[in-house]
Design a protein around this motif. Structure first.
Motif, PDB file in Angstrom:
ATOM      1  N   ASP A 112       7.371   7.969   3.426  1.00  0.00           N
ATOM      2  CA  ASP A 112       7.496   7.819   1.977  1.00  0.00           C
ATOM      3  C   ASP A 112       7.063   9.135   1.338  1.00  0.00           C
ATOM      4  O   ASP A 112       6.245   9.865   1.905  1.00  0.00           O
ATOM      5  CB  ASP A 112       6.589   6.673   1.508  1.00  0.00           C
ATOM      6  CG  ASP A 112       6.922   6.149   0.116  1.00  0.00           C
ATOM      7  OD1 ASP A 112       7.776   6.740  -0.563  1.00  0.00           O
ATOM      8  OD2 ASP A 112       6.315   5.149  -0.287  1.00  0.00           O
ATOM      9  N   SER A 121       5.791   3.738   4.039  1.00  0.00           N
ATOM     10  CA  SER A 121       6.092   2.482   3.350  1.00  0.00           C
ATOM     11  C   SER A 121       6.545   1.454   4.369  1.00  0.00           C
ATOM     12  O   SER A 121       7.126   1.795   5.402  1.00  0.00           O
ATOM     13  CB  SER A 121       7.137   2.680   2.252  1.00  0.00           C
ATOM     14  OG  SER A 121       8.364   3.046   2.808  1.00  0.00           O
ATOM     15  N   SER A 123       7.922  -2.855   4.786  1.00  0.00           N
ATOM     16  CA  SER A 123       8.364  -4.139   4.267  1.00  0.00           C
ATOM     17  C   SER A 123       8.143  -5.144   5.391  1.00  0.00           C
ATOM     18  O   SER A 123       8.685  -4.974   6.494  1.00  0.00           O
ATOM     19  CB  SER A 123       9.838  -4.079   3.868  1.00  0.00           C
ATOM     20  OG  SER A 123      10.274  -5.330   3.425  1.00  0.00           O
ATOM     21  N   THR A 133       5.257  -5.776   0.650  1.00  0.00           N
ATOM     22  CA  THR A 133       5.665  -4.372   0.659  1.00  0.00           C
ATOM     23  C   THR A 133       4.420  -3.527   0.480  1.00  0.00           C
ATOM     24  O   THR A 133       3.512  -3.892  -0.275  1.00  0.00           O
ATOM     25  CB  THR A 133       6.679  -4.061  -0.451  1.00  0.00           C
ATOM     26  OG1 THR A 133       6.127  -4.412  -1.719  1.00  0.00           O
ATOM     27  CG2 THR A 133       7.974  -4.823  -0.242  1.00  0.00           C
ATOM     28  N   ARG A 135       2.981   0.664   0.201  1.00  0.00           N
ATOM     29  CA  ARG A 135       3.127   2.118   0.147  1.00  0.00           C
ATOM     30  C   ARG A 135       1.733   2.666   0.399  1.00  0.00           C
ATOM     31  O   ARG A 135       0.761   2.182  -0.178  1.00  0.00           O
ATOM     32  CB  ARG A 135       3.637   2.579  -1.211  1.00  0.00           C
ATOM     33  CG  ARG A 135       5.030   2.077  -1.521  1.00  0.00           C
ATOM     34  CD  ARG A 135       5.510   2.589  -2.845  1.00  0.00           C
ATOM     35  NE  ARG A 135       5.989   3.965  -2.660  1.00  0.00           N
ATOM     36  CZ  ARG A 135       6.383   4.746  -3.650  1.00  0.00           C
ATOM     37  NH1 ARG A 135       6.329   4.308  -4.901  1.00  0.00           N
ATOM     38  NH2 ARG A 135       6.815   5.967  -3.411  1.00  0.00           N
ATOM     39  N   ARG A 145      -3.496   2.197  -0.585  1.00  0.00           N
ATOM     40  CA  ARG A 145      -2.408   1.286  -0.228  1.00  0.00           C
ATOM     41  C   ARG A 145      -2.034   0.474  -1.449  1.00  0.00           C
ATOM     42  O   ARG A 145      -2.865  -0.224  -2.019  1.00  0.00           O
ATOM     43  CB  ARG A 145      -2.834   0.352   0.906  1.00  0.00           C
ATOM     44  CG  ARG A 145      -2.979   1.061   2.229  1.00  0.00           C
ATOM     45  CD  ARG A 145      -3.396   0.121   3.326  1.00  0.00           C
ATOM     46  NE  ARG A 145      -4.779  -0.297   3.054  1.00  0.00           N
ATOM     47  CZ  ARG A 145      -5.293  -1.447   3.459  1.00  0.00           C
ATOM     48  NH1 ARG A 145      -4.577  -2.301   4.139  1.00  0.00           N
ATOM     49  NH2 ARG A 145      -6.549  -1.744   3.176  1.00  0.00           N
ATOM     50  N   SER A 165       5.564  -0.957  -7.964  1.00  0.00           N
ATOM     51  CA  SER A 165       5.634   0.120  -6.984  1.00  0.00           C
ATOM     52  C   SER A 165       6.141   1.422  -7.602  1.00  0.00           C
ATOM     53  O   SER A 165       5.645   2.500  -7.294  1.00  0.00           O
ATOM     54  CB  SER A 165       6.541  -0.298  -5.827  1.00  0.00           C
ATOM     55  OG  SER A 165       6.619   0.724  -4.874  1.00  0.00           O
TER      56      SER A 165
END
Length: 176
Positions: A112, A121, A123, A133, A135, A145, A165
């Motif tokens: 990312d 990142s 999912s 999800t 990041r 996070r 996000s």
């Protein structure tokens, strides 16, 4: 007069819908990020084990809507001798191991990039059908996070998670 009121009513509805859609800006107390929440987040700090395996004070900023959750987790990193990309990779392995231990399905796991900072990142499909999800970025000695958990199939919550996000910005530059 009736036509004026007929025109005014939809405008009032639009204004009230936009007011309900206003999000609240939040700035990290350390000064490393900003993000928007749907309302003022609940802040909590407790000593815990970071993804790096260190016992540190971990701060969380959370808004919950039913089963949907939006959280930013701030875990300071004590052992800063490792390069930032290795810290991110170790934390990624910790996230993947936790998902595997809960029999969750990792749908994506990729690099990312945000505001010039490299991160990861993910999912993850949870066993109850919810979508998590994440990041993750390492900035100035902190591992951040951004986590959303969206109850399965709820399009409105998925749109909220995406917006959350997208509002994340790293405001400090990475120390090398």
């Amino acid at each position: 007069m009736r036509s004026f009121l007929a025109c005014l009513f939809p405008m009032l509805l639009a204004v009230s819908a936009n007011a309900a859609d206003e999000w609240i800006g939040f700035a990290d107390p350390v000064g490393n990020f900003t993000v928007e929440f749907q309302r003022q987040p609940r802040a909590m700090t407790a000593v815990g084990t970071s993804p790096m395996g260190e016992n540190v004070p971990i701060s969380t900023y959370t808004v919950q809507n039913g089963a949907s959750v939006m959280t930013v987790v701030d875990a300071p990193v004590i052992n800063r001798t490792l390069p930032f990309f290795e810290i991110v990779e170790r934390a990624a392995k910790s996230i993947l191991a936790a998902a595997a231990s809960r029999n969750e399905i990792v749908q994506s796991n990729m690099p990312d990039l945000l505001d010039g900072q490299v991160g990861r990142s993910f999912s993850i499909l949870q066993t109850d059908g919810s979508l998590e999800t994440l990041r993750m970025f390492y900035v100035n000695g902190h591992l951040y996070r951004l986590v959303t958990i969206t109850e399965g199939g709820n399009r409105a919550r998925t749109a909220d998670a995406l917006r959350f996000s997208e509002t994340l910005h790293l405001t400090a530059q990475q120390q090398q």
